[in-house]
Design an enzyme around this catalytic site. Structure first.
Site: not given
Ligand code: UD1
Length: 414
Positions: A22-23, A116, A121-122, A124, A305, A397
């Site tokens: 999926k990812n 979420c 899940r920001p 920024d 995960d 999902r």
């Molecule tokens: C992806 C995976 C998800 C997995 C996660 C961490 C997909 C579709 N999803 O989610 O299954 O659990 O990686 O391995 O591939 N964060 C910020 N600001 C941002 C983006 C992220 O603060 O702009 C923080 C998030 O809140 C979280 C951390 O960074 O605490 C990790 O998030 P991120 O690596 O971005 O996860 P996803 O890409 O959403």
């Protein structure tokens, strides 16, 4: 059916073929938008999130069609960068469409993917990085708008190696003129697969040591055919189910080398593992032992995960365990449900304290999110009596058919 029924405690024996990831599939589907031609994605998982992404792509002008498990995306003509709210709000991954749409159309508008169930899940980090490439981004908390007339390469260092932000930057940078240098990028295998897909379409992306990714933007991209790798999280979930329930299973096609952190824990818990060219043999016929402390982390650390599926196994392992979550701040919603089955887990701050050695009892429980839902299925397989997991749509999902897969390992699961 909107619930998963598990008939009771059953050791798992047999073989299951691991579905496509999926990812890996979702960002690659987004990246297909950069290609003014056809992308054929072999072994694409037929899961709800992929279906939602198909609907979004169709809405913006792609021709999308399935041939068995191969997904064909023709992105020759795109007619809008405005994404349909109905699907965007269902799926956090829709934010990944920002980079490729900025690259292809110079604009994108979408409803905020929103809060979420696994914590804040920001976005920024995504927006800051896209701005470095020259995009003008606005986020009023409801709608996200970004525009860029001709993006330019930049040197970007992410504040945190966010998986989604890394993917967004790579896709935007492929379309930006010049060579982008991306530092502190995520190292999850899905990044490697996204880069491999884009390279197969003609993009220039390479690693500079362990430090940075260099993305040569502005190259013309062409139609391509790419095989989606097997899903490391599904592999890990089924490995955890076998730890919890006992037995001996063959996880056919598992992605070799992508689950080392979990495998190391499984060995500490008393499992025997053997990798062959075709897959992974997991055997847990003796006592299940606590691994002590487990901490989630960015790759190659233990994946967030898989912490819920592992909690199911820790509940019945002999001895106390502590599972510390360092990536998401709200990922213990499954604990309440596991406790209804008798796990007696306590959560304090970002850690779950698992007394272990509990005999779980089957009952009615409710999936609150994707991986927590799969964990409840694993728990049902080591519980006395019947378990009914409500809200199956969360599990669907990310798992093509978890009941089919568990039945092929001998479980009574519908
Ligand atoms: C992806 C995976 C998800 C997995 C996660 C961490 C997909 C579709 N999803 O989610 O299954 O659990 O990686 O391995 O591939 N964060 C910020 N600001 C941002 C983006 C992220 O603060 O702009 C923080 C998030 O809140 C979280 C951390 O960074 O605490 C990790 O998030 P991120 O690596 O971005 O996860 P996803 O890409 O959403």
């Amino acid at each position: 059916m909107e619930s998963v029924y598990i008939g009771g405690k059953t050791p798992l024996y047999g073989e299951v073929t691991i579905q496509g990831s999926k990812n890996a599939a979702l960002p690659i589907m987004a990246a297909a938008l950069l290609i003014p031609g056809i992308s054929v994605l072999k072994n694409c998982p037929r899961i709800a999130d992929v279906e939602y992404m198909c609907r979004i792509l169709t809405h913006i002008g792609c021709r999308v069609c399935w041939r068995g498990n191969n997904l064909e995306i023709d992105a020759s003509c795109l007619n809008t960068g405005h994404l349909p709210e109905e699907y965007v709000t269902r799926m956090r991954s829709s934010v990944m469409l920002m980079g490729p749409l900025l690259g292809r159309l110079g604009e994108v508008e979408l409803s905020h993917p929103g809060g979420c169930v696994i914590g804040d899940r920001p976005i920024d980090i995504h927006l800051k990085a896209l701005r470095c490439l020259g995009a003008c981004c606005e986020d009023d908390g409801i709608v996200l708008r970004a525009r860029a007339l001709g993006m330019c390469a930049a040197t970007i260092a992410l504040d945190f190696p966010s998986v989604g932000a890394t993917e967004n930057v790579i896709m935007a940078a492929v379309a930006a003129e010049g060579t982008t240098c991306l530092k502190n990028a995520a190292a999850e295998p899905e990044i490697k697969w996204l880069c491999a897909f884009l390279r197969s379409a003609g993009a220039g992306i390479r690693k500079e040591g362990d430090e940075a990714l260099l993305i040569e933007g502005g190259r013309p991209l062409h139609s391509c055919c790419f095989e989606i790798p097997a899903d490391r999280i599904v592999t890990g979930t089924y490995l955890c189910a076998c730890l919890a329930a006992g037995g001996k299973v063959f996880l056919a096609g598992q992605p070799k080398g992508e689950n080392d952190a979990l495998q190391e824990i499984a060995l500490r818990m008393g499992a025997r593992l053997r990798e062959t060219d075709k897959g992974l043999i997991v055997e847990r016929t003796g006592k299940l032992l606590s691994p002590g402390l487990v901490e989630t982390g960015s790759y190659p650390g233990f994946p967030t995960d898989l912490q819920s599926p592992l909690l199911a196994a820790l509940s019945v392992a002999r001895g106390e365990s502590v599972l510390r979550e360092t990536i998401f701040n709200g990922r213990f919603r499954v604990v309440e449900e596991l406790n209804r089955m008798g796990a007696e887990i306590r959560v304090r701050g970002n850690a779950a304290y698992v007394p272990g050695g509990r005999s779980l009892k089957g009952t009615g429980v409710s999936a609150q999110e994707l991986r927590g839902g799969a964990a409840l299925v694993a728990a049902g397989l080591c519980a006395e009596g019947e378990t009914l997991v409500a809200n199956r749509h969360y599990i669907d999902r990310g798992y093509e058919d978890i009941c089919r897969d568990m039945r092929s390992l001998g479980a009574e699961c519908w």
